[in-house]
Design a protein around this motif. Structure first.
Motif, PDB file in Angstrom:
ATOM      1  N   ALA A  27       5.460  -2.812 -81.695  1.00  0.00           N
ATOM      2  CA  ALA A  27       6.058  -3.335 -80.459  1.00  0.00           C
ATOM      3  C   ALA A  27       7.575  -3.162 -80.486  1.00  0.00           C
ATOM      4  N   ILE A  28       8.186  -3.413 -81.638  1.00  0.00           N
ATOM      5  CA  ILE A  28       9.637  -3.229 -81.769  1.00  0.00           C
ATOM      6  C   ILE A  28       9.991  -1.754 -81.622  1.00  0.00           C
ATOM      7  N   LEU A  29       9.205  -0.903 -82.261  1.00  0.00           N
ATOM      8  CA  LEU A  29       9.449   0.537 -82.178  1.00  0.00           C
ATOM      9  C   LEU A  29       9.270   1.044 -80.750  1.00  0.00           C
ATOM     10  N   GLY A  30       8.257   0.539 -80.047  1.00  0.00           N
ATOM     11  CA  GLY A  30       8.042   0.935 -78.659  1.00  0.00           C
ATOM     12  C   GLY A  30       9.219   0.572 -77.777  1.00  0.00           C
ATOM     13  N   LEU A  31       9.801  -0.596 -78.023  1.00  0.00           N
ATOM     14  CA  LEU A  31      10.984  -1.008 -77.265  1.00  0.00           C
ATOM     15  C   LEU A  31      12.151  -0.061 -77.531  1.00  0.00           C
ATOM     16  N   LEU A  32      12.390   0.241 -78.808  1.00  0.00           N
ATOM     17  CA  LEU A  32      13.482   1.152 -79.165  1.00  0.00           C
ATOM     18  C   LEU A  32      13.282   2.533 -78.544  1.00  0.00           C
ATOM     19  N   ALA A  33      12.088   3.077 -78.719  1.00  0.00           N
ATOM     20  CA  ALA A  33      11.801   4.419 -78.201  1.00  0.00           C
ATOM     21  C   ALA A  33      11.907   4.455 -76.682  1.00  0.00           C
ATOM     22  N   GLY A  34      11.421   3.403 -76.036  1.00  0.00           N
ATOM     23  CA  GLY A  34      11.455   3.363 -74.585  1.00  0.00           C
ATOM     24  C   GLY A  34      12.862   3.301 -74.031  1.00  0.00           C
ATOM     25  N   VAL A  35      13.740   2.562 -74.698  1.00  0.00           N
ATOM     26  CA  VAL A  35      15.128   2.439 -74.230  1.00  0.00           C
ATOM     27  C   VAL A  35      15.913   3.720 -74.491  1.00  0.00           C
ATOM     28  N   LEU A  36      15.714   4.320 -75.657  1.00  0.00           N
ATOM     29  CA  LEU A  36      16.465   5.527 -76.010  1.00  0.00           C
ATOM     30  C   LEU A  36      15.917   6.782 -75.329  1.00  0.00           C
ATOM     31  N   GLY A  37      14.633   6.771 -75.027  1.00  0.00           N
ATOM     32  CA  GLY A  37      13.966   7.962 -74.527  1.00  0.00           C
ATOM     33  C   GLY A  37      14.590   8.618 -73.300  1.00  0.00           C
ATOM     34  N   PRO A  38      14.852   7.866 -72.217  1.00  0.00           N
ATOM     35  CA  PRO A  38      15.441   8.513 -71.029  1.00  0.00           C
ATOM     36  C   PRO A  38      16.775   9.189 -71.318  1.00  0.00           C
ATOM     37  N   LEU A  39      17.576   8.611 -72.193  1.00  0.00           N
ATOM     38  CA  LEU A  39      18.840   9.242 -72.565  1.00  0.00           C
ATOM     39  C   LEU A  39      18.594  10.516 -73.364  1.00  0.00           C
ATOM     40  N   ILE A  40      17.596  10.490 -74.232  1.00  0.00           N
ATOM     41  CA  ILE A  40      17.239  11.683 -75.002  1.00  0.00           C
ATOM     42  C   ILE A  40      16.819  12.806 -74.065  1.00  0.00           C
ATOM     43  N   VAL A  41      15.992  12.463 -73.082  1.00  0.00           N
ATOM     44  CA  VAL A  41      15.521  13.476 -72.122  1.00  0.00           C
ATOM     45  C   VAL A  41      16.674  14.012 -71.284  1.00  0.00           C
ATOM     46  N   THR A 227      13.966   3.622 -67.531  1.00  0.00           N
ATOM     47  CA  THR A 227      13.978   2.930 -68.828  1.00  0.00           C
ATOM     48  C   THR A 227      12.858   1.901 -68.909  1.00  0.00           C
ATOM     49  N   ILE A 228      12.655   1.143 -67.822  1.00  0.00           N
ATOM     50  CA  ILE A 228      11.584   0.134 -67.811  1.00  0.00           C
ATOM     51  C   ILE A 228      10.222   0.806 -67.969  1.00  0.00           C
ATOM     52  N   LEU A 229       9.984   1.865 -67.191  1.00  0.00           N
ATOM     53  CA  LEU A 229       8.707   2.573 -67.298  1.00  0.00           C
ATOM     54  C   LEU A 229       8.534   3.201 -68.673  1.00  0.00           C
ATOM     55  N   SER A 230       9.609   3.732 -69.221  1.00  0.00           N
ATOM     56  CA  SER A 230       9.544   4.346 -70.546  1.00  0.00           C
ATOM     57  C   SER A 230       9.136   3.330 -71.607  1.00  0.00           C
ATOM     58  N   VAL A 231       9.694   2.133 -71.534  1.00  0.00           N
ATOM     59  CA  VAL A 231       9.332   1.077 -72.481  1.00  0.00           C
ATOM     60  C   VAL A 231       7.862   0.711 -72.326  1.00  0.00           C
ATOM     61  N   VAL A 232       7.406   0.553 -71.074  1.00  0.00           N
ATOM     62  CA  VAL A 232       5.992   0.207 -70.828  1.00  0.00           C
ATOM     63  C   VAL A 232       5.076   1.294 -71.373  1.00  0.00           C
ATOM     64  N   PHE A 233       5.381   2.548 -71.078  1.00  0.00           N
ATOM     65  CA  PHE A 233       4.540   3.659 -71.541  1.00  0.00           C
ATOM     66  C   PHE A 233       4.529   3.736 -73.068  1.00  0.00           C
ATOM     67  N   ALA A 234       5.693   3.545 -73.691  1.00  0.00           N
ATOM     68  CA  ALA A 234       5.768   3.614 -75.154  1.00  0.00           C
ATOM     69  C   ALA A 234       4.963   2.483 -75.790  1.00  0.00           C
ATOM     70  N   GLU A 235       5.047   1.281 -75.218  1.00  0.00           N
ATOM     71  CA  GLU A 235       4.293   0.145 -75.761  1.00  0.00           C
ATOM     72  C   GLU A 235       2.794   0.372 -75.624  1.00  0.00           C
ATOM     73  N   VAL A 236       2.372   0.861 -74.468  1.00  0.00           N
ATOM     74  CA  VAL A 236       0.935   1.131 -74.265  1.00  0.00           C
ATOM     75  C   VAL A 236       0.444   2.171 -75.265  1.00  0.00           C
ATOM     76  N   ALA A 237       1.252   3.219 -75.480  1.00  0.00           N
ATOM     77  CA  ALA A 237       0.835   4.292 -76.376  1.00  0.00           C
ATOM     78  C   ALA A 237       0.742   3.821 -77.817  1.00  0.00           C
ATOM     79  N   VAL A 238       1.773   3.144 -78.315  1.00  0.00           N
ATOM     80  CA  VAL A 238       1.788   2.801 -79.734  1.00  0.00           C
ATOM     81  C   VAL A 238       0.857   1.629 -80.043  1.00  0.00           C
ATOM     82  N   LEU A 239       0.850   0.600 -79.191  1.00  0.00           N
ATOM     83  CA  LEU A 239      -0.050  -0.532 -79.443  1.00  0.00           C
ATOM     84  C   LEU A 239      -1.501  -0.130 -79.204  1.00  0.00           C
ATOM     85  N   GLY A 240      -1.739   0.589 -78.119  1.00  0.00           N
ATOM     86  CA  GLY A 240      -3.101   1.059 -77.853  1.00  0.00           C
ATOM     87  C   GLY A 240      -3.585   2.012 -78.927  1.00  0.00           C
TER      88      GLY A 240
END
Length: 277
Positions: A27-41, A227-240
């Motif tokens: 969950a922590i990793l999903g938050l980090l990835a989701g926040v950083l992801g749009p900037l990476i893209v 960023t919000i959608l990225s966090v949601v998608f990352a959490e769904v992917a990693v937790l799921g």
């Protein structure tokens, strides 16, 4: 189908401490990835993330060989890689070639370190595909501290970094220190990538650091909503992915990447349908 998902067995496995620890870490990793992801893209850094994640293997392999914590070795390897890439790739035209050169050298060292390591093969394999059983309280503390630092620094530099990501030439003309922001952001990405290695493995860390953000950016152009959608998608992917992998005992990365890819395909279909509506 029962071979790949047993509901009763999954519920049973969820009672174990190491599984709950893995879910917290994810969950922590999903938050980090989701926040950083749009900037990476937006900064076209997907290849940089790939290179940094692979060099985290080199750091983790060196840690195995020296008998220290793999998490600390992967973290050190990612930070060193981010700094080296930031220093060598000053010009955009040589960015990809520098990553390729450093990546090849780092992987060569990593292979050598893994060959020299006399321990169990599962430890070596875990660096590539993740190993949730290794997630303990110490790992969660390290992950939490790193997450707070990364998010804190990102909050401080977010506005000028976003400006520099959208229009680097104008940002530089207006006095934004793009030359300083780029290596700082590279280090933040390196830290998050190293932490991802522990959960989904180095080979497939792109599934969290890039794919959810790429899907979000297909749906909206707003940085906040993306960023919000990225966090949601990352959490769904990693937790799921972790939950689905419990019963069959399949590597976590297989499910994480599958869920991420399905989300990305769904985002593309949604984007195309909206454009033709």
């Amino acid at each position: 189908m029962d071979k790949f998902f047993d509901f009763d067995k999954t519920i049973e496995v969820l009672q174990y401490d190491f599984v709950r620890n893995a879910l917290i870490a994810a969950a922590i990793l999903g938050l980090l990835a989701g926040v950083l992801g749009p900037l990476i893209v937006s900064r076209n850094m997907a290849f940089s993330v790939h290179g940094t994640s692979e060099l985290a293997v080199t750091g983790g392999a060196a840690a195995l060989l020296l008998g220290v914590g793999v998490a600390y070795g992967a973290l050190a390897g990612s930070i060193i890689a981010a700094l080296v890439l930031g220093l060598l790739a000053r010009r955009g035209s040589e960015h990809d070639s520098v990553i390729g050169v450093v990546l090849a050298f780092g992987l060569g060292l990593g292979v050598l370190f893994l060959w020299m390591y006399p321990g169990r093969a599962s430890n070596k394999f875990g660096l590539l595909v993740g190993q949730i059983v290794s997630t303990d309280f110490t790992s969660i503390v390290l992950l939490s501290v790193c997450a707070v630092i990364v998010l804190g620094v990102l909050a401080f530099i977010y506005r000028p970094l976003m400006f520099a990501s959208v229009d680097p030439d104008v940002a530089k003309a207006r006095g934004v220190p793009t030359g300083v922001l780029s290596p700082i952001f590279a280090v933040l990405v390196g830290v998050a990538t190293a932490l991802g290695v522990q959960t989904v493995g180095a080979l497939l860390v792109l599934a969290l650091m890039v794919t959810p953000a790429a899907a979000a950016c297909r749906i909206t152009a707003s940085p906040v909503r993306a960023t919000i959608l990225s966090v949601v998608f990352a959490e769904v992917a990693v937790l799921g992915g972790i939950i689905l992998s419990l019963a069959p005992g399949v590597p976590v990365s297989a499910f994480v990447t599958a869920i991420s890819f399905l989300i990305y395909l769904g985002a593309r279909v949604f984007s195309k349908a909206r454009a033709t509506a």
